[in-house]
Design a protein around this motif. Structure first.
Motif, PDB file in Angstrom:
ATOM      1  N   UNK A 266       0.831  -1.200   0.000  1.00  0.00           N
ATOM      2  CA  UNK A 266       0.000   0.000   0.000  1.00  0.00           C
ATOM      3  C   UNK A 266       0.869   1.254   0.000  1.00  0.00           C
ATOM      4  N   UNK A 267       1.916   1.254   0.802  1.00  0.00           N
ATOM      5  CA  UNK A 267       2.798   2.422   0.863  1.00  0.00           C
ATOM      6  C   UNK A 267       3.527   2.631  -0.456  1.00  0.00           C
ATOM      7  N   UNK A 268       3.869   1.544  -1.134  1.00  0.00           N
ATOM      8  CA  UNK A 268       4.594   1.658  -2.404  1.00  0.00           C
ATOM      9  C   UNK A 268       3.672   2.086  -3.540  1.00  0.00           C
ATOM     10  N   UNK A 269       2.457   1.538  -3.569  1.00  0.00           N
ATOM     11  CA  UNK A 269       1.549   1.792  -4.688  1.00  0.00           C
ATOM     12  C   UNK A 269       0.514   2.865  -4.454  1.00  0.00           C
ATOM     13  N   UNK A 270       0.423   3.386  -3.230  1.00  0.00           N
ATOM     14  CA  UNK A 270      -0.582   4.400  -2.931  1.00  0.00           C
ATOM     15  C   UNK A 270      -1.866   3.794  -2.387  1.00  0.00           C
ATOM     16  N   UNK A 271      -2.738   4.651  -1.852  1.00  0.00           N
ATOM     17  CA  UNK A 271      -3.947   4.186  -1.168  1.00  0.00           C
ATOM     18  C   UNK A 271      -4.852   3.338  -2.054  1.00  0.00           C
ATOM     19  N   UNK A 272      -4.910   3.641  -3.338  1.00  0.00           N
ATOM     20  CA  UNK A 272      -5.825   2.930  -4.243  1.00  0.00           C
ATOM     21  C   UNK A 272      -5.118   1.819  -5.017  1.00  0.00           C
ATOM     22  N   UNK A 273      -4.005   1.346  -4.506  1.00  0.00           N
ATOM     23  CA  UNK A 273      -3.237   0.290  -5.165  1.00  0.00           C
ATOM     24  C   UNK A 273      -4.089  -0.974  -5.348  1.00  0.00           C
ATOM     25  N   UNK A 274      -3.793  -1.719  -6.395  1.00  0.00           N
ATOM     26  CA  UNK A 274      -4.456  -3.004  -6.628  1.00  0.00           C
ATOM     27  C   UNK A 274      -3.510  -4.126  -6.195  1.00  0.00           C
ATOM     28  N   UNK A 275      -4.032  -5.020  -5.355  1.00  0.00           N
ATOM     29  CA  UNK A 275      -3.210  -6.084  -4.775  1.00  0.00           C
ATOM     30  C   UNK A 275      -3.885  -7.434  -5.006  1.00  0.00           C
ATOM     31  N   UNK A 276      -3.098  -8.415  -5.394  1.00  0.00           N
ATOM     32  CA  UNK A 276      -3.595  -9.794  -5.515  1.00  0.00           C
ATOM     33  C   UNK A 276      -2.893 -10.635  -4.452  1.00  0.00           C
ATOM     34  N   UNK A 277      -3.674 -11.264  -3.590  1.00  0.00           N
ATOM     35  CA  UNK A 277      -3.139 -12.179  -2.573  1.00  0.00           C
ATOM     36  C   UNK A 277      -3.496 -13.591  -3.018  1.00  0.00           C
TER      37      UNK A 277
END
Length: 370
Positions: A266-277
């Motif tokens: 989140x810190x690297x990509x910003x608040x609206x980052x897209x993440x796949x777990x």
């Protein structure tokens, strides 16, 4: 066959140079059939040239079906693809990790781009021992945090006590519907308190605290905490394999590891980052254990984001103490992640994604009854 292929397509390849490369090289045609090999291919696979020619590339046991789709993609995009430290489907002798590169072979300036259908696959073998040596260097560096951790633990205890007390008061006055958040705060404070106790004895191995853990129960808790707080605006997609067996680890340490990695994304990509777990079972991955042997770590959690990826100057140093890509970062979070994974006989590594962002791999051993 080699001469015909070179002359027909005017491929600018020096056969004498290719024959002495330490990588395996395979030329694949438009139907993903192997039409030529070079370099280290025969030695790596312990097979003669005749074994490869005319064989579909995804039938090679070490690669699996994914290599065919990668060839299709680079051919369609007229681009290239690279991946590093990829576990083989089956070990190739001592080789259990490979670096993989696929690129379209350019036929010539006078030939339409759409006719460039041959793909050159380059496979660089990696012995697991070299990867384990790097992992051990990271773990050794993380041990230097012991003194600092004790000081931090002392400073953290007092505010934790106040937060817990305030959350309990709110919970007593809240309705049954509103009790969920303050109760979660109390649970999180208790978990952090345990971590603080471990920080005070950071130099000690906690391998004897391992237990049977359902990794999806860990992830359910981690995602609830993240979505309720620092990742409230992020788009998180879960791709879980429900058939995974239990792992040997520590519930609280795994929560801390995965929370740190999600927060890092989140810190690297910003608040609206897209993440796949993602969770999956992967064969052929081993790490050194605390007894000097090797241990399988087939249960893997990956956290992939669409942020800017890893800076080139931090490659290979990301899990070392006081190394950070953030302007005000302390460089302690990922060092603690490496430390915790080592204590659980697990492993963590990171790489840049094929197009953008970073991918963290958390690998855990299976739980075995004693």
């Amino acid at each position: 066959m080699v001469k015909a292929l070179l002359e027909e397509n005017n491929l600018n390849i020096d056969r004498e140079v290719l024959a002495h490369l330490s990588q395996a090289l395979l030329v694949v045609d438009a139907n993903n059939i192997i039409v030529e090999i070079y370099g280290f291919t025969e030695q790596l696979f312990a097979r003669s040239r005749d074994y490869f020619i005319g064989k579909p590339v995804d039938k090679l046991s070490a690669f699996g079906n994914i290599v065919g789709s990668i060839c299709d993609r680079v051919r369609a995009d007229q681009s290239s693809y690279s991946a590093y430290n990829i576990p083989t489907e089956e070990p190739l002798g001592e080789i259990e990790l490979i670096d993989f590169h696929a690129i379209v072979l350019l036929i010539g300036d006078d030939v339409p781009v759409s006719n460039n259908q041959h793909v050159l696959l380059t496979v660089q073998p990696r012995k697991i021992s070299s990867f384990v040596d790097n992992r051990n260097d990271i773990v050794a560096a993380s041990r230097s945090l012991g003194g600092l951790a004790s000081m931090l633990a002392h400073e953290i205890k007092n505010p934790l006590s106040g937060i817990r007390g305030a959350a309990q008061l709110i919970s007593r006055k809240a309705s049954s519907t509103d009790k969920q958040l303050p109760d979660m705060i109390v649970k999180e404070v208790d978990r952090v308190s345990k971590l603080v106790q471990q920080l005070e004895s950071f130099s000690e191995i906690t391998a004897n605290k391992r237990e049977e853990v359902n990794i999806h129960e860990v992830l359910d808790h981690v995602l609830r905490v993240a979505i309720s707080g620092f990742a409230s605006k992020a788009k998180i997609k879960s791709v879980f394999d429900p058939s995974l067996p239990t792992v040997s680890g520590n519930f609280d340490l795994l929560v801390q590891v995965l929370l740190n990695l999600l927060k890092n994304a989140v810190e690297a990509g910003g608040e609206t980052v897209e993440i796949i777990v993602r969770t999956q079972f992967k064969h052929g991955i081993w790490v050194a254990d605390h007894k000097g042997g090797r241990k399988r770590v087939p249960v893997e959690v990956t956290i992939e984001d669409n942020g800017p990826g890893l800076p080139a100057d931090l490659e290979g140093h990301l899990f070392e103490p006081f190394v950070s890509s953030k302007e005000a970062g302390t460089g302690l979070g990922l060092a603690l992640v490496a430390r915790y994974m080592s204590e659980m006989n697990g492993n963590v590594l990171c790489e840049n994604g094929p197009k953008s962002g970073a991918i963290f791999h958390v690998q855990m051993p299976l739980y075995e009854k004693e």
